[in-house]
Scaffold this active site. Structure first.
Site, short mmCIF file in Angstrom:
data_model
loop_
_atom_site.label_atom_id
_atom_site.label_comp_id
_atom_site.label_asym_id
_atom_site.label_seq_id
_atom_site.Cartn_x
_atom_site.Cartn_y
_atom_site.Cartn_z
CE LYS A 87 -2.23 1.73 3.65
NZ LYS A 87 -3.19 1.95 4.74
CG ASP A 105 -7.54 2.50 1.28
OD1 ASP A 105 -8.35 1.96 0.52
OD2 ASP A 105 -7.64 3.68 1.65
#
Ligand code: SF4
Length: 179
Positions: A87, A105
């Protein structure tokens, strides 16, 4: 470094904490001149501030030793840094270097699955599925779009399906209760 501060921390806390830290040190070299205690005080109250202070020092050392004090601009290079996951790596290449990447996310993972656009179990699987399916011109903007949408409409618990502008296109996979 601000990305790492943001993990498990509200944006409203992360922004000011990063500003306080970068006012003290805005390069890996300068960061290494700070003690862990000083960094802790600067970044408090971000989540896990004690651990993060040590991670930032280790990261600064690593950036100097292996990358000449710069930040790698590719995902594989970023993933070799301790504390950096997919991420964060995707966020850095897209927002830091304007290169293609998809930052997945919790919102991006949840909503992409609810829509029925992907069928995956983890954010990493979602990233790979989106890389294969989503046209590249949407990659960078996709995170911003879905985070805002997830915070305001397609909430984790009880999404607002009755007012959702894309309800007609949504398969509502796994949605049991909604408003
Ligand atoms: S219809 Fe409901 S589940 Fe589907 S995107 Fe909209 S809010 Fe989310």
């Amino acid at each position: 470094m601000a990305c790492l501060l943001s993990l498990r921390t509200q944006d409203t806390t992360t922004g000011p904490a990063a500003a306080r830290l970068f006012a003290l040190a805005d390069t890996p070299h300068a960061m290494l001149k700070l003690s862990a205690r000083t960094i802790e005080r600067a970044i408090y109250p971000v989540g896990f501030y004690r651990t993060k202070a040590r991670v930032l020092l280790g990261l600064s050392r690593d950036l100097l030793d292996r990358f000449g004090g710069g930040v790698p601009d590719d995902i594989d290079g970023l993933l070799t840094l301790k504390g950096v996951g997919r991420k964060t790596a995707n966020l850095v290449v897209t927002l830091g270097f304007d290169k293609p990447g998809i930052c997945v996310d919790t919102h991006v993972h949840r909503i992409s699955n609810r829509l029925g656009y992907v069928r995956t179990r983890t954010p990493d699987e979602t990233e790979m599925a989106l890389r294969a399916k989503l046209p590249a011109r949407y990659w960078i903007g996709y995170n911003d779009l879905l985070v805002t949408f997830g915070q305001n409409v397609c909430a984790p618990v009880s999404p607002k399906c009755s007012v959702c502008p894309v309800a007609r296109l949504c398969r509502r996979v796994g949605v049991r209760t909604s408003r």
